[in-house]
Enzyme design. Structure first.
Site, short mmCIF file in Angstrom:
data_model
loop_
_atom_site.label_atom_id
_atom_site.label_comp_id
_atom_site.label_asym_id
_atom_site.label_seq_id
_atom_site.Cartn_x
_atom_site.Cartn_y
_atom_site.Cartn_z
N THR A 29 -9.03 -5.18 14.13
CA THR A 29 -7.94 -5.62 13.24
C THR A 29 -6.60 -5.10 13.74
O THR A 29 -5.59 -5.78 13.66
CB THR A 29 -8.14 -5.16 11.78
OG1 THR A 29 -8.11 -3.72 11.69
CG2 THR A 29 -9.44 -5.68 11.19
N GLY A 49 0.83 -1.22 0.00
CA GLY A 49 0.00 0.00 0.00
C GLY A 49 0.85 1.25 0.00
O GLY A 49 0.65 2.15 0.81
N TYR A 74 -12.36 -1.84 12.77
CA TYR A 74 -11.00 -1.36 12.52
C TYR A 74 -10.11 -1.61 13.74
O TYR A 74 -9.02 -2.16 13.62
CB TYR A 74 -11.04 0.14 12.19
CG TYR A 74 -9.69 0.77 11.92
CD1 TYR A 74 -9.02 0.54 10.73
CD2 TYR A 74 -9.10 1.61 12.86
CE1 TYR A 74 -7.78 1.14 10.48
CE2 TYR A 74 -7.87 2.21 12.62
CZ TYR A 74 -7.22 1.97 11.43
OH TYR A 74 -5.99 2.55 11.18
P1 NAP Z 1 -4.37 5.83 2.88
O1 NAP Z 1 -3.80 7.16 2.61
O2 NAP Z 1 -5.83 5.59 2.77
O3 NAP Z 1 -3.58 4.76 1.97
C1 NAP Z 1 -3.91 3.40 2.06
C2 NAP Z 1 -2.95 2.62 1.20
O4 NAP Z 1 -3.28 1.22 1.33
C3 NAP Z 1 -3.09 2.97 -0.28
O5 NAP Z 1 -1.81 3.00 -0.87
C4 NAP Z 1 -3.92 1.81 -0.83
O6 NAP Z 1 -3.61 1.47 -2.18
C5 NAP Z 1 -3.45 0.67 0.04
N1 NAP Z 1 -4.41 -0.44 0.07
C6 NAP Z 1 -5.70 -0.43 0.49
N2 NAP Z 1 -6.24 -1.64 0.32
C7 NAP Z 1 -5.28 -2.43 -0.24
C8 NAP Z 1 -5.22 -3.78 -0.64
N3 NAP Z 1 -6.28 -4.60 -0.53
N4 NAP Z 1 -4.07 -4.26 -1.16
C9 NAP Z 1 -2.97 -3.45 -1.29
N5 NAP Z 1 -2.97 -2.15 -0.92
C10 NAP Z 1 -4.10 -1.66 -0.40
O7 NAP Z 1 -4.02 5.35 4.36
P2 NAP Z 1 -2.82 5.74 5.36
O8 NAP Z 1 -3.33 6.74 6.30
O9 NAP Z 1 -1.58 5.99 4.61
O10 NAP Z 1 -2.73 4.37 6.15
C11 NAP Z 1 -1.66 3.47 6.01
C12 NAP Z 1 -1.67 2.53 7.21
O11 NAP Z 1 -1.56 3.30 8.41
C13 NAP Z 1 -2.97 1.75 7.35
O12 NAP Z 1 -2.69 0.44 7.80
C14 NAP Z 1 -3.73 2.52 8.41
O13 NAP Z 1 -4.66 1.72 9.10
C15 NAP Z 1 -2.59 2.97 9.30
N6 NAP Z 1 -2.91 4.15 10.14
C16 NAP Z 1 -3.33 5.33 9.59
C17 NAP Z 1 -3.63 6.40 10.43
C18 NAP Z 1 -4.12 7.72 9.90
O14 NAP Z 1 -4.60 8.55 10.70
N7 NAP Z 1 -3.98 8.01 8.61
C19 NAP Z 1 -3.50 6.26 11.80
C20 NAP Z 1 -3.06 5.04 12.32
C21 NAP Z 1 -2.77 3.99 11.48
P3 NAP Z 1 -4.47 2.00 -3.46
O15 NAP Z 1 -4.75 3.46 -3.27
O16 NAP Z 1 -3.54 1.70 -4.60
O17 NAP Z 1 -5.71 1.17 -3.56
#
Ligand code: NAP
Length: 245
Positions: free
Chosen positions: A155, A9, A152
């Site tokens: 998980t 991702g 969420y």
């Molecule tokens: P984001 O901006 O929504 O990006 C999510 C990424 O995951 C995208 O690159 C997306 O790819 C990819 N993805 C989603 N479903 C997928 C799948 N089935 N197979 C492969 N790739 C997939 O999210 P983010 O904030 O960067 O989050 C990244 C991680 O940090 C996640 O695990 C999230 O739970 C965790 N996190 C985020 C926050 C926050 O506040 N943002 C806080 C705590 C933890 P595509 O766009 O190519 O589909």
């Protein structure tokens, strides 16, 4: 030989920032995306401009066959994977009583089974090399739970206990497994959050900030360095003090 990182991702958000950080630090970078093809290829261009070697591999982490194919392509290109970052994730806000079986299943398929698939594909080689780092992106909600995000949070809690157990099993093989539990990070994932809620989040954070994805990427990178070679089975919480456990 150059070290190689695979970040699931990495087309957007934290994964994208992490890919850039590792590229700047001299790694070969494997960029994985699911739907955001254009973003993945624009990242590839950026990473190549830093002088790094990199490839883009499309794949849904929840699909075992696609994950196996992704690792096959990665090993063909670089021969080894030194660091795996299980970052791909989805989130949504729904009252628990309204969560459908499909929503629950998809949340676990991507956030937990995706990590399971990638770990099982990377480990045979890491174990034979007696070397490797696995960094799983959890969340503070996996530590303390969030209202309207029960699926969420569940998980992310699973990611944390998976990390601790796997670290124990893999320590003798010199493979370190850690989790990072960010608070709110300024990515598309919190794009739907109103300005009012953002202000509340900041007020409730001792350091008074919402993290930038680059700041989380720095912590991910830290866990791949020689300096952190005694850290395994830990949950690092770069939440600005939002959660202190
Ligand atoms: P984001 O901006 O929504 O990006 C999510 C990424 O995951 C995208 O690159 C997306 O790819 C990819 N993805 C989603 N479903 C997928 C799948 N089935 N197979 C492969 N790739 C997939 O999210 P983010 O904030 O960067 O989050 C990244 C991680 O940090 C996640 O695990 C999230 O739970 C965790 N996190 C985020 C926050 C926050 O506040 N943002 C806080 C705590 C933890 P595509 O766009 O190519 O589909």
């Amino acid at each position: 030989m150059k070290r190689t990182v695979l970040i699931t991702g990495s087309s957007r958000g934290i994964g994208r920032a992490t890919a850039k950080k590792f590229a700047i630090e001299g790694y070969n970078v494997i960029i994985n995306y699911y739907k955001s093809k254009d973003k993945a290829y624009s990242l590839l261009e950026e990473v190549l401009s830093f002088g790094a070697n990199a490839i883009v591999v499309q794949g849904d982490v929840s699909d075992r066959k696609q994950v196996e194919e992704m690792f096959k392509k990665s090993y063909e290109k670089f021969g080894n994977i030194d660091v795996l970052v299980n970052n791909a994730g989805i989130a949504d806000m729904t009252l628990f009583t309204d969560v459908t079986k499909e929503q629950w299943q998809r949340m676990f398929d991507v956030n937990v089974n995706g990590m399971f698939n990638c770990c099982q594909c990377v480990l045979p080689k890491m174990i034979s090399e007696k070397s490797g780092r696995i960094i799983n992106i959890a969340s503070i909600w996996g530590l303390v739970g969030a209202s309207c995000e029960v699926h969420y949070s569940a998980t992310k809690g699973a990611i944390i206990s998976f990390t601790k157990a796997l670290a124990k099993e893999l320590g003798p093989s010199n493979i370190l497994v850690n989790a990072i539990a960010p608070g709110a990070v300024d990515t598309d994932m919190i794009g739907g959050v109103s300005e009012e809620i953002r202000e509340v989040l900041k007020e409730e954070t001792p350091l008074g900030v919402i993290a930038k994805p680059e700041e989380i990427a720095d912590v991910v990178y830290l866990l791949s360095t020689e300096e952190t070679k005694l850290i395994t089975g830990q949950v690092i919480n770069p939440s600005g003090g939002f959660v202190i456990v």
